[in-house]
Design an enzyme around this catalytic site. Structure first.
Site, PDB file in Angstrom:
ATOM      1  N   HIS A  22       3.650  -5.693   8.270  1.00 42.46           N
ATOM      2  CA  HIS A  22       4.419  -5.268   7.097  1.00 42.46           C
ATOM      3  C   HIS A  22       5.864  -4.952   7.493  1.00 42.46           C
ATOM      4  CE1 HIS A  22       0.831  -4.361   4.362  1.00 42.46           C
ATOM      5  NE2 HIS A  22       0.290  -4.675   5.523  1.00 42.46           N
ATOM      6  N   ASP A 121       5.957  -0.824  -0.340  1.00 47.77           N
ATOM      7  CA  ASP A 121       4.702  -1.497  -0.025  1.00 47.77           C
ATOM      8  C   ASP A 121       3.591  -0.985  -0.949  1.00 47.77           C
ATOM      9  OD1 ASP A 121       2.980  -3.172   1.469  1.00 47.77           O
ATOM     10  OD2 ASP A 121       4.020  -2.663   3.326  1.00 47.77           O
TER      11      ASP A 121
END
Length: 337
Positions: A22, A121
């Protein structure tokens, strides 16, 4: 959101989940936006920021790294700041610690009134109320492709719709109205439960999806036109594909690196397309039994190979050595590396 002036510099915070898969794509997006003369505030923990590649000199003035200290929680080993440092059953402790970053992030944003946008996120389910109070718009950036996001469905389905059991996730959902075979395997849905916190990943993601202004994805129209169409239909908000975001190609300086010189010499001695490469990335940790099965399969193939073996997280060195079968390296010394 009034972004009509293409010349106006935006001040944008980036807030990825604590996993390198990520963190790295978020940096790529930050660099792209910085090239457009926007200012990015990349928010993460000190250890994760230190793992990032050095910025090009031309972008240093447009990207500011904001380190937040990861709070202690019982069960999380000291010094751990990412999923790659943990076995899957300890990831819930990292999520608990991540949630405690809310106070530090709030304080930073209160000191930074110029920030009017956060690209975030799946994990910070607590972010929407904070952003609303500070009048900051939210953009959710999913590192997963459009097909995966379409499979999850709308927030109402993610939060507890028709799928109740792990078996329900092994079939293609009805809203994916085009030919496809996208579904989980049963062991995937069952094993994922090991890394769930009290707040499930589904609850986290559905909450941020409901409150974001835009959903951005790691995909492109050429690759997934039908899945992007389904996403637009079920979310009823702008869906923006950002491209596939492959890792940047970097030049390898092999001068003085004896390991690389030996590997290069070995590769040059093999026929073209004859060597197979085995690497499971930084997140996957196999059991000793699975590692032994993989080793025996590699050996039995008789093919030349390169196998990258990562020490399992939180495992003592002597036990890590047992992950490879006894005398395996001696038996395959002429076959691979």
């Amino acid at each position: 959101m009034d972004y009509s002036s293409s010349r106006k510099q935006l001040h944008i915070a980036m807030f990825p989940w604590l996993a390198y898969g990520h963190i790295a794509p978020y940096l790529q997006v930050a660099k792209f936006l910085a090239q457009k003369n926007h200012h990015l505030y990349y928010v993460s923990t000190p250890k994760n920021i230190s793992r990032l590649p050095q910025l090009p000199p031309t972008l240093c003035s447009n990207i500011t790294f904001i380190p937040l200290s990861l709070p202690h929680v019982d069960g999380l080993p000291p010094g751990v700041e990412s999923t790659s440092e943990l076995p899957i059953h300890k990831v819930p402790y990292l999520k608990k610690s991540f949630d405690k970053l809310e106070t530090q992030l709030t304080e930073f944003l209160e000191r930074s009134p110029q920030i009017k946008l956060i690209i975030h996120d799946f994990a910070p389910h607590w972010l929407p109320p904070m952003a609303n109070q500070l009048r900051i718009n939210l953009v959710c950036f999913s590192i997963f492709n459009a097909s995966t996001n379409a499979f999850f469905g709308p927030p109402s389905e993610i939060l507890g719709g028709s799928r109740k059991s792990p078996e329900d996730f092994t079939v293609v959902p009805t809203w994916m109205d085009y030919p496809n075979n996208i579904a989980f395997k049963l062991h995937e849905t069952v094993s994922h439960k090991e890394c769930e916190d009290i707040v499930s990943d589904f609850e986290r993601y559905a909450t941020v999806l409901l409150n974001c202004k835009i959903l951005t994805l790691r995909t492109c129209y050429e690759f997934e036109p039908e899945a992007l169409r389904v996403l637009s239909k079920i979310h009823q908000k702008p869906i923006v594909p950002l491209g596939l975001l492959p890792p940047p190609l970097t030049s390898v300086d092999d001068k003085g690196d004896e390991n690389w010189e030996a590997l290069k010499k070995w590769l040059d001695s093999k026929q073209e397309k004859s060597v197979f490469y085995v690497a499971l990335g930084s997140e996957v940790s196999l059991s000793q039994e699975s590692m032994h099965e993989l080793a025996f399969g590699i050996e039995k193939s008789g093919l030349p190979f390169i196998w990258v073996v990562r020490k399992p997280p939180l495992v003592e060195e002597q036990f890590a050595q047992d992950m490879i079968p006894p005398e395996f390296e001696e038996r395959v010394s002429k076959q691979g590396m």
